[in-house]
Design an enzyme around this catalytic site. Structure first.
Site, PDB file in Angstrom:
ATOM      1  N   GLU A  81       0.803  -1.242   0.000  1.00 24.43           N
ATOM      2  CA  GLU A  81       0.000   0.000   0.000  1.00 24.43           C
ATOM      3  C   GLU A  81       0.831   1.284   0.000  1.00 24.43           C
ATOM      4  OE1 GLU A  81      -2.685  -0.511   3.294  1.00 24.43           O
ATOM      5  OE2 GLU A  81      -3.386  -2.466   2.572  1.00 24.43           O
TER       6      GLU A  81
ATOM      7  N   GLU B  67      -6.074 -10.744  -1.229  1.00 26.85           N
ATOM      8  CA  GLU B  67      -6.890 -10.545  -0.009  1.00 26.85           C
ATOM      9  C   GLU B  67      -8.391 -10.492  -0.334  1.00 26.85           C
ATOM     10  OE1 GLU B  67      -5.449  -7.248   2.303  1.00 26.85           O
ATOM     11  OE2 GLU B  67      -3.360  -7.656   1.845  1.00 26.85           O
TER      12      GLU B  67
HETATM   13  O1  G3I Z   1      -4.057  -8.718  19.169  1.00 26.53           O
HETATM   14  C1  G3I Z   1      -4.467  -7.446  19.713  1.00 26.53           C
HETATM   15  C2  G3I Z   1      -5.174  -7.642  21.047  1.00 26.53           C
HETATM   16  O2  G3I Z   1      -4.263  -8.184  21.991  1.00 26.53           O
HETATM   17  C3  G3I Z   1      -5.723  -6.301  21.521  1.00 26.53           C
HETATM   18  O3  G3I Z   1      -6.458  -6.496  22.710  1.00 26.53           O
HETATM   19  C4  G3I Z   1      -6.626  -5.724  20.442  1.00 26.53           C
HETATM   20  C5  G3I Z   1      -7.213  -4.395  20.873  1.00 26.53           C
HETATM   21  O4  G3I Z   1      -6.544  -3.342  20.263  1.00 26.53           O
HETATM   22  O5  G3I Z   1      -5.867  -5.528  19.218  1.00 26.53           O
HETATM   23  C6  G3I Z   1      -5.409  -6.771  18.726  1.00 26.53           C
HETATM   24  O6  G3I Z   1      -4.659  -6.541  17.550  1.00 26.53           O
HETATM   25  C7  G3I Z   1      -5.476  -6.214  16.421  1.00 26.53           C
HETATM   26  C8  G3I Z   1      -5.109  -7.198  15.286  1.00 26.53           C
HETATM   27  O7  G3I Z   1      -5.796  -6.860  14.076  1.00 26.53           O
HETATM   28  C9  G3I Z   1      -5.457  -8.616  15.650  1.00 26.53           C
HETATM   29  O8  G3I Z   1      -6.848  -8.738  15.773  1.00 26.53           O
HETATM   30  C10 G3I Z   1      -5.119  -4.801  15.974  1.00 26.53           C
HETATM   31  O9  G3I Z   1      -5.579  -3.891  16.953  1.00 26.53           O
HETATM   32  C11 G3I Z   1      -5.798  -4.498  14.642  1.00 26.53           C
HETATM   33  O10 G3I Z   1      -5.337  -3.243  14.145  1.00 26.53           O
HETATM   34  C12 G3I Z   1      -5.405  -5.560  13.610  1.00 26.53           C
HETATM   35  O11 G3I Z   1      -6.124  -5.268  12.429  1.00 26.53           O
HETATM   36  C13 G3I Z   1      -5.589  -5.926  11.269  1.00 26.53           C
HETATM   37  C14 G3I Z   1      -5.294  -4.819  10.236  1.00 26.53           C
HETATM   38  O12 G3I Z   1      -4.889  -5.421   8.993  1.00 26.53           O
HETATM   39  C15 G3I Z   1      -4.170  -3.895  10.693  1.00 26.53           C
HETATM   40  O13 G3I Z   1      -2.986  -4.643  10.826  1.00 26.53           O
HETATM   41  C16 G3I Z   1      -6.654  -6.873  10.737  1.00 26.53           C
HETATM   42  O14 G3I Z   1      -6.818  -7.966  11.637  1.00 26.53           O
HETATM   43  C17 G3I Z   1      -6.225  -7.404   9.380  1.00 26.53           C
HETATM   44  O15 G3I Z   1      -7.248  -8.203   8.798  1.00 26.53           O
HETATM   45  C18 G3I Z   1      -5.934  -6.227   8.441  1.00 26.53           C
HETATM   46  O16 G3I Z   1      -5.498  -6.749   7.216  1.00 26.53           O
HETATM   47  C19 G3I Z   1      -5.129  -5.751   6.229  1.00 26.53           C
HETATM   48  C20 G3I Z   1      -3.861  -6.223   5.528  1.00 26.53           C
HETATM   49  O17 G3I Z   1      -2.828  -6.420   6.471  1.00 26.53           O
HETATM   50  C21 G3I Z   1      -3.467  -5.238   4.435  1.00 26.53           C
HETATM   51  N1  G3I Z   1      -4.568  -5.027   3.493  1.00 26.53           N
HETATM   52  C22 G3I Z   1      -5.822  -4.587   4.142  1.00 26.53           C
HETATM   53  C23 G3I Z   1      -6.261  -5.607   5.184  1.00 26.53           C
HETATM   54  C24 G3I Z   1      -7.572  -5.189   5.824  1.00 26.53           C
HETATM   55  O18 G3I Z   1      -7.404  -3.990   6.513  1.00 26.53           O
END
Ligand code: G3I
Length: 392
Positions: A174, A291
């Site tokens: 991205e 994705e």
């Molecule tokens: O694991 C922690 C947990 O311990 C904590 O209590 C909780 C509360 O903040 O957060 C948890 O981590 C979260 C993680 O997902 C696991 O669930 C993060 O906050 C959250 O930001 C993270 O979101 C991910 C996001 O990317 C940002 O990294 C999504 O699961 C994931 O599906 C999403 O995937 C992205 C790709 O990497 C790039 N392309 C877009 C796609 C969708 O946004």
């Protein structure tokens, strides 16, 4: 006229008016709901999705989190039945593996890799360089004088750790956002601020040096529809790929994320997509759909309609995309509605659970599963000499 031609004609007709007024758009949406109602997505045979894809020279898999793969045995079993590629959704991101500027923690992705190897799955790595999911120390530590060394150290260390074990990488994720009005449509990120556009060249060259066998991708989203935002992005991404390939940067594929917004589906234009894929392939690049999912929040609550519209979005998109022989890999983002980022990132206004993926929350196949199966069954076979494991 066969079914596919009728389908493409219908699709082309709908999307041909991609400058629809609201009233027309709503009319089209109602029509599409009616059209979807009439589609049943019959599937022949009982082959799993990976086998239907492999029969055409395509790799099929999905992303999963540690929880899905290591802590939900029922899902893990269904995953292995239908997939041949595992993409750790979050477990290879900086936030997970970099507890400090001097430390790396690979236990969790190593455990997911062990699972993949135990079940004969290949692994796709996501992602070496991104502006998101960065650890808390990043902002207070990284600056113009150390950014290059920190980037090189990360890519070198991670790609070396998994050399020969991770088949392909989203090296940079991205990096394009024309709305930021930066030269060449680059997204304003710390990497761009500290290193300029050459951070991309550097990331690819270091990754290739660390793992010469890995297929290296540039990965991005909003590349799918005949709308101004996506058109600007396609143009900027193509420009980036042209510059990288012209400089001999070791990039092997474009990753098209394929997060399909249901609201934008009427704006899918088969010919626009075909032309973009052809332009990318003409650079000697392969194409991964990295994705894929369907954001259903704009679709009706009624599951007998909603599931059909989601399935129609999958089949109508994939049937066009898989016509391009350079498309050699398809991954959905998650595999069951039991776990999808969309429930928190794109919730429905009616607060009903979203249903974007091939399996429902009880791990039963939905019409979306049928639609993906049908797209693989109808796809032309890839040239076996262009296998996605070989770099040209
Ligand atoms: O694991 C922690 C947990 O311990 C904590 O209590 C909780 C509360 O903040 O957060 C948890 O981590 C979260 C993680 O997902 C696991 O669930 C993060 O906050 C959250 O930001 C993270 O979101 C991910 C996001 O990317 C940002 O990294 C999504 O699961 C994931 O599906 C999403 O995937 C992205 C790709 O990497 C790039 N392309 C877009 C796609 C969708 O946004």
């Amino acid at each position: 006229m066969n079914r596919r031609q009728l389908l493409l004609l219908g699709l082309g007709a709908v999307s041909g008016a991609s400058t629809l007024g609201l009233g027309q758009w709503l009319h089209h949406r109602a029509t599409r709901a009616q059209q979807a109602r009439d589609r049943t997505f019959p599937v022949t045979g009982t082959q799993p999705l990976w086998q239907r894809a492999a029969a055409k020279g395509i790799t099929f898999g999905a992303s999963a989190t540690r929880r899905e793969i290591l802590e939900d045995p029922d899902l893990a079993q269904r995953f292995v039945e239908d997939c041949r590629m595992l993409v750790p959704a979050n477990e290879l991101k900086w936030k997970t593996i970099r507890p400090s500027a001097t430390e790396y923690q690979f236990e969790v992705p190593d455990a997911m890799l062990a699972f993949a190897q135990q079940h004969g799955l290949i692994m796709h790595g996501h992602t070496l360089v991104w502006h998101n999911s960065l650890p808390d120390w990043f902002a207070e530590t990284v600056n113009a004088s150390n950014a290059e060394q920190i980037l090189v150290d990360h890519v070198q260390t991670v790609a070396t750790h998994y050399a020969g074990q991770i088949r392909s990488w989203d090296v940079v994720n991205e990096a394009i956002l024309p709305e930021h009005d930066q030269p060449n449509g680059l997204r304003k990120t710390p990497w761009l601020e500290f290193l300029g556009e050459d951070y991309l060249d550097l990331a690819f060259r270091v990754a290739h040096g660390a793992d010469p066998q890995a297929l290296l991708l540039y990965n991005d989203f909003n590349l799918d529809f005949a709308v101004r935002q996506d058109e600007r992005k396609r143009r900027a991404v193509l420009g980036l790929l042209e510059r990288l390939t012209a400089k001999g940067v070791p990039i092997h594929a474009l990753g098209i994320q394929g997060h399909l917004s249901g609201a934008q589906v009427p704006h899918f234009d088969a010919e626009v997509m075909r032309r973009f894929l052809r332009d990318v392939a003409s650079l000697g690049l392969k194409i991964f759909i990295t994705e894929l999912d369907v954001i259903d929040k704009a679709f009706p609550a009624d599951l007998s309609i909603r599931d059909r519209m989601v399935a129609a979005a999958y089949e109508d998109y994939l049937s066009v995309v898989l016509e391009e022989p350079a498309v050699v890999s398809v991954a959905t983002w998650g595999f069951s509605d039991r776990y999808t980022w969309l429930n928190s990132f794109h919730p429905r206004e009616d607060e009903l659970p979203v249903r974007p993926l091939p399996l429902d929350e009880n791990l039963q196949p939905k019409l979306a599963w049928n639609a993906i199966a049908r797209a693989f069954d109808q796809a032309p076979p890839r040239d076996p000499n262009r296998g996605e494991t070989q770099q040209e």
